[in-house]
Design a protein around this motif. Structure first.
Motif, PDB file in Angstrom:
ATOM      1  N   GLN A  87     -15.823 -16.863 -73.295  1.00  0.00           N
ATOM      2  CA  GLN A  87     -16.466 -16.523 -74.615  1.00  0.00           C
ATOM      3  C   GLN A  87     -16.927 -15.044 -74.746  1.00  0.00           C
ATOM      4  OE1 GLN A  87     -16.045 -19.328 -75.438  1.00  0.00           O
ATOM      5  NE2 GLN A  87     -18.097 -19.465 -76.367  1.00  0.00           N
ATOM      6  N   PHE A  88     -17.134 -14.885 -73.372  1.00  0.00           N
ATOM      7  CA  PHE A  88     -17.422 -12.652 -73.462  1.00  0.00           C
ATOM      8  C   PHE A  88     -15.991 -11.836 -74.632  1.00  0.00           C
ATOM      9  CE2 PHE A  88     -17.393  -8.526 -72.271  1.00  0.00           C
ATOM     10  CZ  PHE A  88     -19.594  -7.618 -73.399  1.00  0.00           C
ATOM     11  N   ILE A  89     -14.739 -12.320 -73.956  1.00  0.00           N
ATOM     12  CA  ILE A  89     -13.449 -11.338 -73.628  1.00  0.00           C
ATOM     13  C   ILE A  89     -13.108 -11.834 -75.480  1.00  0.00           C
ATOM     14  CG2 ILE A  89     -11.651 -11.582 -73.244  1.00  0.00           C
ATOM     15  CD1 ILE A  89     -12.212 -12.006 -70.335  1.00  0.00           C
ATOM     16  N   ALA A  90     -13.104 -13.366 -75.870  1.00  0.00           N
ATOM     17  CA  ALA A  90     -12.506 -13.824 -76.962  1.00  0.00           C
ATOM     18  C   ALA A  90     -14.014 -12.897 -77.392  1.00  0.00           C
ATOM     19  CB  ALA A  90     -13.205 -14.539 -77.218  1.00  0.00           C
ATOM     20  N   GLY A  91     -14.702 -11.436 -77.864  1.00  0.00           N
ATOM     21  CA  GLY A  91     -15.678 -11.170 -78.807  1.00  0.00           C
ATOM     22  C   GLY A  91     -14.529  -9.674 -78.456  1.00  0.00           C
ATOM     23  N   ILE A  92     -14.000  -9.473 -77.961  1.00  0.00           N
ATOM     24  CA  ILE A  92     -13.218  -7.830 -77.875  1.00  0.00           C
ATOM     25  C   ILE A  92     -12.384  -8.078 -79.334  1.00  0.00           C
ATOM     26  CG2 ILE A  92     -11.519  -6.304 -76.421  1.00  0.00           C
ATOM     27  CD1 ILE A  92     -13.133  -7.039 -74.733  1.00  0.00           C
ATOM     28  N   PRO A  93     -12.181  -7.076 -79.981  1.00  0.00           N
ATOM     29  CA  PRO A  93     -11.371  -7.705 -81.185  1.00  0.00           C
ATOM     30  C   PRO A  93      -9.691  -6.782 -80.344  1.00  0.00           C
ATOM     31  CG  PRO A  93     -13.476  -5.281 -81.964  1.00  0.00           C
ATOM     32  CD  PRO A  93     -13.374  -6.076 -80.041  1.00  0.00           C
ATOM     33  N   ASP A  94      -8.638  -8.205 -81.413  1.00  0.00           N
ATOM     34  CA  ASP A  94      -7.778  -7.897 -80.878  1.00  0.00           C
ATOM     35  C   ASP A  94      -6.992  -6.642 -81.286  1.00  0.00           C
ATOM     36  OD1 ASP A  94      -7.955 -10.798 -79.672  1.00  0.00           O
ATOM     37  OD2 ASP A  94      -7.185 -11.754 -82.296  1.00  0.00           O
ATOM     38  N   GLU A  95      -7.401  -5.929 -82.158  1.00  0.00           N
ATOM     39  CA  GLU A  95      -7.048  -4.434 -82.811  1.00  0.00           C
ATOM     40  C   GLU A  95      -6.953  -3.656 -81.263  1.00  0.00           C
ATOM     41  OE1 GLU A  95      -8.241  -6.689 -85.645  1.00  0.00           O
ATOM     42  OE2 GLU A  95      -9.963  -5.794 -84.293  1.00  0.00           O
ATOM     43  N   ILE A  96      -7.606  -3.746 -80.363  1.00  0.00           N
ATOM     44  CA  ILE A  96      -7.798  -2.793 -79.460  1.00  0.00           C
ATOM     45  C   ILE A  96      -7.019  -2.650 -78.574  1.00  0.00           C
ATOM     46  CG2 ILE A  96      -9.118  -1.818 -77.573  1.00  0.00           C
ATOM     47  CD1 ILE A  96     -11.715  -2.260 -79.159  1.00  0.00           C
ATOM     48  N   ILE A  97      -7.067  -4.685 -78.339  1.00  0.00           N
ATOM     49  CA  ILE A  97      -5.020  -4.748 -77.025  1.00  0.00           C
ATOM     50  C   ILE A  97      -3.884  -4.659 -77.585  1.00  0.00           C
ATOM     51  CG2 ILE A  97      -4.322  -6.860 -75.962  1.00  0.00           C
ATOM     52  CD1 ILE A  97      -7.347  -8.171 -75.648  1.00  0.00           C
ATOM     53  N   ARG A 157      -1.108  -2.327 -76.609  1.00  0.00           N
ATOM     54  CA  ARG A 157       0.132  -2.886 -76.506  1.00  0.00           C
ATOM     55  C   ARG A 157       1.448  -1.681 -77.059  1.00  0.00           C
ATOM     56  NH1 ARG A 157      -1.478  -8.202 -76.657  1.00  0.00           N
ATOM     57  NH2 ARG A 157      -1.897  -9.285 -74.765  1.00  0.00           N
ATOM     58  N   VAL A 158       0.782  -1.407 -78.764  1.00  0.00           N
ATOM     59  CA  VAL A 158       1.587   0.111 -79.426  1.00  0.00           C
ATOM     60  C   VAL A 158       2.010   0.639 -77.850  1.00  0.00           C
ATOM     61  CG1 VAL A 158       1.769   1.447 -81.496  1.00  0.00           C
ATOM     62  CG2 VAL A 158       1.051  -1.562 -81.837  1.00  0.00           C
ATOM     63  N   ASP A 159       1.241   1.208 -77.744  1.00  0.00           N
ATOM     64  CA  ASP A 159       1.044   2.536 -76.950  1.00  0.00           C
ATOM     65  C   ASP A 159       2.338   2.319 -75.109  1.00  0.00           C
ATOM     66  OD1 ASP A 159      -0.186   4.428 -77.836  1.00  0.00           O
ATOM     67  OD2 ASP A 159      -2.151   3.375 -77.566  1.00  0.00           O
ATOM     68  N   ILE A 182      -3.729  -3.224 -69.294  1.00  0.00           N
ATOM     69  CA  ILE A 182      -4.163  -3.674 -70.503  1.00  0.00           C
ATOM     70  C   ILE A 182      -5.838  -4.355 -69.989  1.00  0.00           C
ATOM     71  CG2 ILE A 182      -4.948  -5.353 -72.301  1.00  0.00           C
ATOM     72  CD1 ILE A 182      -1.912  -5.010 -73.437  1.00  0.00           C
ATOM     73  N   PHE A 183      -5.435  -5.554 -68.639  1.00  0.00           N
ATOM     74  CA  PHE A 183      -6.575  -6.505 -68.647  1.00  0.00           C
ATOM     75  C   PHE A 183      -7.446  -5.152 -67.201  1.00  0.00           C
ATOM     76  CE2 PHE A 183      -7.259  -8.432 -64.683  1.00  0.00           C
ATOM     77  CZ  PHE A 183      -8.581  -9.226 -65.471  1.00  0.00           C
ATOM     78  N   VAL A 184      -6.682  -4.442 -66.760  1.00  0.00           N
ATOM     79  CA  VAL A 184      -7.314  -3.764 -65.699  1.00  0.00           C
ATOM     80  C   VAL A 184      -7.650  -2.467 -66.102  1.00  0.00           C
ATOM     81  CG1 VAL A 184      -6.956  -2.185 -63.651  1.00  0.00           C
ATOM     82  CG2 VAL A 184      -5.935  -4.338 -64.191  1.00  0.00           C
ATOM     83  N   GLN A 185      -7.465  -1.860 -67.083  1.00  0.00           N
ATOM     84  CA  GLN A 185      -8.083  -0.380 -67.598  1.00  0.00           C
ATOM     85  C   GLN A 185      -8.656  -0.717 -68.939  1.00  0.00           C
ATOM     86  OE1 GLN A 185      -4.694   2.509 -68.125  1.00  0.00           O
ATOM     87  NE2 GLN A 185      -4.091   2.093 -66.174  1.00  0.00           N
ATOM     88  N   LEU A 186      -8.527  -2.021 -69.726  1.00  0.00           N
ATOM     89  CA  LEU A 186      -9.430  -2.111 -70.381  1.00  0.00           C
ATOM     90  C   LEU A 186     -10.249  -3.262 -70.941  1.00  0.00           C
ATOM     91  CD1 LEU A 186      -9.541  -1.327 -73.570  1.00  0.00           C
ATOM     92  CD2 LEU A 186      -8.084  -3.411 -74.708  1.00  0.00           C
ATOM     93  N   ILE A 187      -9.653  -4.242 -70.443  1.00  0.00           N
ATOM     94  CA  ILE A 187     -10.503  -5.629 -70.649  1.00  0.00           C
ATOM     95  C   ILE A 187     -11.523  -5.621 -69.606  1.00  0.00           C
ATOM     96  CG2 ILE A 187     -10.655  -8.115 -70.152  1.00  0.00           C
ATOM     97  CD1 ILE A 187      -9.684  -6.936 -72.917  1.00  0.00           C
ATOM     98  N   LEU A 188     -11.281  -5.151 -68.391  1.00  0.00           N
ATOM     99  CA  LEU A 188     -12.486  -4.478 -67.141  1.00  0.00           C
ATOM    100  C   LEU A 188     -13.490  -3.851 -67.346  1.00  0.00           C
ATOM    101  CD1 LEU A 188     -10.923  -5.670 -63.740  1.00  0.00           C
ATOM    102  CD2 LEU A 188     -11.957  -7.085 -64.997  1.00  0.00           C
ATOM    103  N   PRO A 189     -13.711  -3.081 -67.672  1.00  0.00           N
ATOM    104  CA  PRO A 189     -14.670  -1.604 -68.307  1.00  0.00           C
ATOM    105  C   PRO A 189     -15.526  -2.311 -69.437  1.00  0.00           C
ATOM    106  CG  PRO A 189     -12.217  -0.821 -67.911  1.00  0.00           C
ATOM    107  CD  PRO A 189     -11.962  -2.126 -67.438  1.00  0.00           C
ATOM    108  N   LEU A 190     -14.976  -3.463 -70.173  1.00  0.00           N
ATOM    109  CA  LEU A 190     -15.452  -3.671 -71.416  1.00  0.00           C
ATOM    110  C   LEU A 190     -16.322  -4.857 -70.946  1.00  0.00           C
ATOM    111  CD1 LEU A 190     -13.077  -3.519 -74.320  1.00  0.00           C
ATOM    112  CD2 LEU A 190     -14.692  -1.936 -73.919  1.00  0.00           C
ATOM    113  N   CYS A 191     -15.994  -5.680 -69.977  1.00  0.00           N
ATOM    114  CA  CYS A 191     -16.105  -6.369 -69.546  1.00  0.00           C
ATOM    115  C   CYS A 191     -17.378  -6.815 -68.213  1.00  0.00           C
ATOM    116  CB  CYS A 191     -15.706  -7.966 -68.608  1.00  0.00           C
ATOM    117  SG  CYS A 191     -14.222  -8.384 -70.091  1.00  0.00           S
ATOM    118  N   ARG A 192     -17.981  -4.903 -68.084  1.00  0.00           N
ATOM    119  CA  ARG A 192     -18.704  -4.938 -67.184  1.00  0.00           C
ATOM    120  C   ARG A 192     -20.076  -5.436 -66.682  1.00  0.00           C
ATOM    121  NH1 ARG A 192     -18.949   1.129 -66.755  1.00  0.00           N
ATOM    122  NH2 ARG A 192     -16.622   1.189 -65.787  1.00  0.00           N
ATOM    123  N   PRO A 193     -21.014  -5.255 -68.458  1.00  0.00           N
ATOM    124  CA  PRO A 193     -22.082  -6.053 -68.267  1.00  0.00           C
ATOM    125  C   PRO A 193     -21.929  -7.113 -68.074  1.00  0.00           C
ATOM    126  CG  PRO A 193     -22.018  -4.803 -70.179  1.00  0.00           C
ATOM    127  CD  PRO A 193     -20.565  -4.890 -69.761  1.00  0.00           C
TER     128      PRO A 193
END
Length: 277
Positions: free
Chosen positions: A161-171, A175-177, A184-195
């Motif tokens: 439920q929490f990760i679903a609220g992260i905008p797909d544009e960020i991911i 991927r474009v980079d 993506i999971f380690v450096q993007l998703i996990l830091p955003l999921c800290r709370p």
């Protein structure tokens, strides 16, 4: 007319804090009684006089802390709770990311089938799980204690439920980079999921620290007892009430410290989960 309309609001402003204060006192009273009675001599435990904080002594704590297996019980509980926290958060966050952001056949069916585990009473799976682990020589082992608790449907649901609220544009931008799914999971998703990770970590730690039934079943050797089963053993040994309560206070202290440590993240995670869910 306006006074009549505002009178219920004024009354509510007085009654709501009053009711909350009463509910708080009722909730905290058992903890107060537990702490006060644990400092009382066993010979003076007569109610309600024993609830008055006078004539306190630390004799019960001396008995608990001098127990032969206390250090081993604490070690077992720490291993059970801390290892479970790390593995549950890792597996739940990976599964939550897959269910929320990956597209694969049967994703919805698999997710709801996994979530249906919440509808199965824990006690129904207790005997089959024990039989399987006994065949695999998992009785009286740390891995036998930890592994059956790792598939946590509640944690997976909250992470999804929490990760679903992260905008797909960020991911998509990552991927474009040229970032891989692992990056993506380690450096993007996990830091955003800290709370939410802090919140879940506190809940999982609490669940496992206070768990009684499974450690009692799988840890049949006295050396494999956790704090909860060890304290229950004190009751079977006909220890006085103040000694049992002192053991309960000792078991409660790490939970209280863990909450103080993660309080800010816990509050933030609960609030953000409510908004995103």
């Amino acid at each position: 007319m306006s006074d009549v309309l505002f009178r219920p609001r004024r009354l509510g402003r007085v009654l709501v804090p009053l009711l909350l204060a009463v509910a708080t006192l009722v909730t905290l009273f058992p903890f107060y009684a537990m702490v006060v009675l644990s400092f009382k001599p066993a010979s003076v435990l007569t109610f309600p006089d024993a609830l008055i904080p006078t004539g306190l002594t630390a004799e019960a704590y001396r008995i608990v802390l001098s127990a032969n297996n206390l250090a081993r019980w604490i070690l077992n509980t720490l291993v059970y709770a801390l290892v479970s926290v790390v593995l549950v958060l890792l597996l739940a966050s990976m599964a939550g990311y897959a269910f929320a952001k990956k597209r694969f056949p049967g994703r919805t069916a698999v997710f709801w089938s996994f979530l249906a585990m919440l509808m199965v009473p824990y006690h129904i799976t207790l005997i089959p799980t024990f039989v399987i682990l006994s065949k695999l020589d998992g009785v009286n082992t740390y891995w036998g204690l930890i592994v059956p608790t790792l598939a946590n449907a509640q944690a997976t649901f909250l992470m999804r439920q929490f990760i679903a609220g992260i905008p797909d544009e960020i991911i998509d931008a990552a991927r474009v980079d040229g970032a891989s799914d692992l990056r993506i999971f380690v450096q993007l998703i996990l830091p955003l999921c800290r709370p939410i990770l802090a919140t879940l970590g506190l809940f999982v730690f609490l669940w496992h620290w206070n768990d009684f039934l499974w450690p009692l079943v799988i840890g049949q050797d006295p050396e494999m007892r956790t704090l909860t089963t060890g304290i229950a053993g004190l009751m079977r040994e006909s220890q006085p009430l103040n000694v049992t309560l002192a053991g309960s206070v000792v078991a409660l202290t790490p939970i209280f410290l863990a909450y103080l440590f993660a309080q800010r993240h816990f509050t933030e995670g609960v609030a953000m989960t409510g908004v995103k869910g």
